[in-house]
Write a protein that holds these residues in place. Structure first.
Motif, PDB file in Angstrom:
ATOM      1  N   UNK A  86       0.883  -1.271   0.118  1.00 13.50           N
ATOM      2  CA  UNK A  86       0.174   0.126  -0.055  1.00 13.50           C
ATOM      3  C   UNK A  86       0.897   1.204   0.009  1.00 13.50           C
ATOM      4  N   UNK A  87       1.962   1.412   0.839  1.00 14.42           N
ATOM      5  CA  UNK A  87       2.858   2.471   0.705  1.00 14.42           C
ATOM      6  C   UNK A  87       3.316   2.719  -0.578  1.00 14.42           C
ATOM      7  N   UNK A  88       3.847   1.484  -1.292  1.00 13.27           N
ATOM      8  CA  UNK A  88       4.546   1.913  -2.525  1.00 13.27           C
ATOM      9  C   UNK A  88       3.504   2.261  -3.724  1.00 13.27           C
ATOM     10  N   UNK A  89       2.273   1.753  -3.308  1.00 15.72           N
ATOM     11  CA  UNK A  89       1.236   2.019  -4.448  1.00 15.72           C
ATOM     12  C   UNK A  89       0.767   3.616  -4.398  1.00 15.72           C
ATOM     13  N   UNK A  90       0.426   3.809  -3.204  1.00 14.16           N
ATOM     14  CA  UNK A  90      -0.122   5.175  -2.756  1.00 14.16           C
ATOM     15  C   UNK A  90       1.352   6.096  -3.120  1.00 14.16           C
ATOM     16  N   UNK A  91       2.184   5.840  -2.419  1.00 16.30           N
ATOM     17  CA  UNK A  91       3.470   6.735  -2.559  1.00 16.30           C
ATOM     18  C   UNK A  91       3.864   7.247  -4.160  1.00 16.30           C
ATOM     19  N   UNK A  94       0.923   9.317  -5.721  1.00 15.22           N
ATOM     20  CA  UNK A  94       0.730  10.594  -5.151  1.00 15.22           C
ATOM     21  C   UNK A  94       2.107  11.484  -5.761  1.00 15.22           C
ATOM     22  N   UNK A  95       3.491  10.884  -5.661  1.00 16.38           N
ATOM     23  CA  UNK A  95       4.427  11.528  -6.142  1.00 16.38           C
ATOM     24  C   UNK A  95       4.173  11.740  -7.822  1.00 16.38           C
ATOM     25  N   UNK A  96       3.805  10.687  -8.420  1.00 13.67           N
ATOM     26  CA  UNK A  96       3.788  10.715  -9.877  1.00 13.67           C
ATOM     27  C   UNK A  96       2.951  11.797 -10.379  1.00 13.67           C
ATOM     28  N   UNK A  97       1.533  11.757  -9.818  1.00 15.23           N
ATOM     29  CA  UNK A  97       0.423  12.732 -10.273  1.00 15.23           C
ATOM     30  C   UNK A  97       0.948  14.246 -10.030  1.00 15.23           C
ATOM     31  N   UNK A  98       1.505  14.560  -8.967  1.00 14.82           N
ATOM     32  CA  UNK A  98       2.108  15.763  -8.698  1.00 14.82           C
ATOM     33  C   UNK A  98       2.875  16.204  -9.576  1.00 14.82           C
ATOM     34  N   UNK A 151      10.176   3.901   1.301  1.00 18.49           N
ATOM     35  CA  UNK A 151      10.682   5.139   0.705  1.00 18.49           C
ATOM     36  C   UNK A 151      11.622   4.878  -0.411  1.00 18.49           C
ATOM     37  N   UNK A 152      12.626   3.996  -0.680  1.00 21.91           N
ATOM     38  CA  UNK A 152      13.383   3.796  -1.634  1.00 21.91           C
ATOM     39  C   UNK A 152      12.860   3.750  -3.187  1.00 21.91           C
ATOM     40  N   UNK A 153      11.721   3.092  -3.037  1.00 25.40           N
ATOM     41  CA  UNK A 153      11.081   2.631  -4.513  1.00 25.40           C
ATOM     42  C   UNK A 153       9.603   3.184  -4.630  1.00 25.40           C
ATOM     43  N   UNK A 154       9.404   4.443  -4.093  1.00 30.89           N
ATOM     44  CA  UNK A 154       8.093   4.956  -4.399  1.00 30.89           C
ATOM     45  C   UNK A 154       8.181   5.934  -5.748  1.00 30.89           C
ATOM     46  N   UNK A 155       9.305   6.225  -5.777  1.00 35.56           N
ATOM     47  CA  UNK A 155       9.479   7.168  -7.024  1.00 35.56           C
ATOM     48  C   UNK A 155       9.293   6.415  -8.161  1.00 35.56           C
ATOM     49  N   UNK A 156       8.412   6.864  -9.467  1.00 39.63           N
ATOM     50  CA  UNK A 156       8.089   6.082 -10.433  1.00 39.63           C
ATOM     51  C   UNK A 156       8.002   6.874 -11.687  1.00 39.63           C
ATOM     52  N   UNK A 157       8.935   6.799 -12.653  1.00 37.86           N
ATOM     53  CA  UNK A 157       8.896   7.588 -13.852  1.00 37.86           C
ATOM     54  C   UNK A 157       7.767   6.978 -14.834  1.00 37.86           C
ATOM     55  N   UNK A 158       7.626   5.900 -14.835  1.00 38.89           N
ATOM     56  CA  UNK A 158       6.455   5.424 -15.476  1.00 38.89           C
ATOM     57  C   UNK A 158       5.151   5.857 -15.379  1.00 38.89           C
ATOM     58  N   UNK A 211       2.980  -4.901  -7.786  1.00 40.28           N
ATOM     59  CA  UNK A 211       4.516  -4.790  -7.892  1.00 40.28           C
ATOM     60  C   UNK A 211       4.983  -4.780  -6.497  1.00 40.28           C
ATOM     61  N   UNK A 212       4.397  -4.162  -5.588  1.00 37.96           N
ATOM     62  CA  UNK A 212       5.034  -3.948  -4.139  1.00 37.96           C
ATOM     63  C   UNK A 212       4.844  -5.234  -3.507  1.00 37.96           C
ATOM     64  N   UNK A 213       3.809  -5.945  -3.565  1.00 33.54           N
ATOM     65  CA  UNK A 213       3.511  -7.164  -2.848  1.00 33.54           C
ATOM     66  C   UNK A 213       4.347  -8.246  -3.539  1.00 33.54           C
ATOM     67  N   UNK A 214       5.003  -8.207  -4.605  1.00 25.86           N
ATOM     68  CA  UNK A 214       6.003  -9.300  -4.841  1.00 25.86           C
ATOM     69  C   UNK A 214       7.443  -8.983  -4.980  1.00 25.86           C
ATOM     70  N   UNK A 215       7.729  -7.835  -4.251  1.00 23.91           N
ATOM     71  CA  UNK A 215       9.010  -7.266  -4.017  1.00 23.91           C
ATOM     72  C   UNK A 215       9.786  -8.371  -3.238  1.00 23.91           C
ATOM     73  N   UNK A 216      11.089  -8.746  -4.013  1.00 24.83           N
ATOM     74  CA  UNK A 216      11.943  -9.511  -3.230  1.00 24.83           C
ATOM     75  C   UNK A 216      13.275  -9.121  -2.828  1.00 24.83           C
ATOM     76  N   UNK A 217      13.865  -8.651  -3.920  1.00 22.62           N
ATOM     77  CA  UNK A 217      15.419  -8.109  -3.686  1.00 22.62           C
ATOM     78  C   UNK A 217      15.467  -7.210  -2.440  1.00 22.62           C
ATOM     79  N   UNK A 218      15.012  -6.007  -2.670  1.00 21.69           N
ATOM     80  CA  UNK A 218      14.898  -4.983  -1.819  1.00 21.69           C
ATOM     81  C   UNK A 218      14.509  -5.256  -0.164  1.00 21.69           C
ATOM     82  N   UNK A 219      13.338  -5.953   0.122  1.00 25.87           N
ATOM     83  CA  UNK A 219      13.210  -6.156   1.392  1.00 25.87           C
ATOM     84  C   UNK A 219      14.083  -7.440   2.039  1.00 25.87           C
ATOM     85  N   UNK A 220      14.724  -8.290   1.169  1.00 20.27           N
ATOM     86  CA  UNK A 220      15.645  -9.165   1.601  1.00 20.27           C
ATOM     87  C   UNK A 220      16.920  -8.524   2.166  1.00 20.27           C
ATOM     88  N   UNK A 221      17.440  -7.350   1.611  1.00 21.79           N
ATOM     89  CA  UNK A 221      18.488  -6.428   1.802  1.00 21.79           C
ATOM     90  C   UNK A 221      18.135  -5.599   3.117  1.00 21.79           C
TER      91      UNK A 221
END
Length: 282
Positions: A86-91, A94-98, A151-158, A211-221
């Protein structure tokens, strides 16, 4: 007049049913395994019908804890993963639309330069910048925190690009009419742009939540404590190289619980999702 082709219709439906069976059977088999005891799973062949330990297995996983991940319950893992998704999706939204709103409707120096700088980040996925990002998280003390996960993955150029392309289709007359009516930037954004963008937001929310639900590498670190693991990371930890050391009945329960939230999001928002992707009339 529409012609009927019974044979063609039958073949089309047969192919669709076969495809559904091929996709759904592994999920059904996982569910069956989640309702049997560990001894039954380790003694092949596994029955094709559900067992009698549904309540016991799911209660043990959700509330009792799993030994191979430090006794953490699957309920805790689901909560962690839900907060992260939820944090990744909403973040991201919000950042992209602004960002897109500022780029399209405001005139300021180097406006397009900033847009292309955002766009260039598409070539820099998390895997490329993972070491400096991890160093920043350590310096800020965000290891084993929800902020460190999100926070590190909430920015989205797409998403920024998609919102920008949609905002460019809004007629200039609408902007002028809002200005004549005395609507300021915030009111124009809240009362006009957000309602027009709701289908786009819904479609992006579904994609970004999964996308956020299936994250593996970043949560692992970024997580060291078992109680901060996401459900994808916990699934990997629950499986041992030796079958006897793996609580397969709890693994299967965790697999089933891990796919329920994404399925619910897709099912509940499928109408908005499809409209956001194909509807051109806003």
């Amino acid at each position: 007049m529409t012609e009927s082709y019974p044979l063609r219709t039958f073949i089309a439906h047969a192919v669709l049913i076969l495809g559904i069976l091929i996709v759904a059977f592994p999920i059904y088999y996982t569910f069956v395994a989640s309702t049997h005891s560990l001894q039954t799973i380790l003694r092949p062949p596994l029955p094709l019908l559900p067992g009698d330990r549904f309540i016991e297995n799911y209660s043990e996983a959700l509330f009792g804890g799993v030994g191979r991940i430090g006794g953490v319950s699957v309920g805790t893992l689901l909560f962690n993963t839900t907060v992260m998704a939820l944090g990744i999706a909403i973040g991201k939204i919000c950042i992209s639309i602004l960002s897109a709103y500022a780029i399209v409707f405001f005139r300021f120096p180097l406006r397009m330069t900033f847009f292309w700088l955002i766009f260039v980040t598409l070539m820099l996925p998390v895997e490329v910048r993972i070491l400096p990002t991890y160093k920043v998280m350590v310096d800020f003390g965000l290891i084993d925190t929800y902020a460190g996960l999100i926070v590190p993955i909430i920015a989205s150029a797409t998403a920024t690009l998609l919102f920008r392309q949609f905002f460019l289709t809004i007629p200039g007359e609408l902007v002028e009419a809002a200005r004549v009516d005395g609507a300021g930037p915030f009111r124009f954004f809240k009362d006009i742009l957000l309602p027009l963008s709701k289908t786009n937001i819904a479609a992006l929310f579904v994609i970004l939540f999964i996308y956020g639900w299936t994250q593996y590498l970043w949560p692992l670190l970024v997580t060291n404590r078992n109680d901060m693991n996401t459900i994808v990371i916990a699934l990997r930890k629950m499986i041992s190289f030796a079958d006897a050391d793996t609580e397969w009945h709890l693994v299967m329960v965790t697999c089933m619980l891990a796919i329920v939230p994404p399925i619910l999001v897709v099912v509940l928002m499928q109408r908005w999702f499809v409209r956001g992707l194909v509807d051109t009339e806003k």
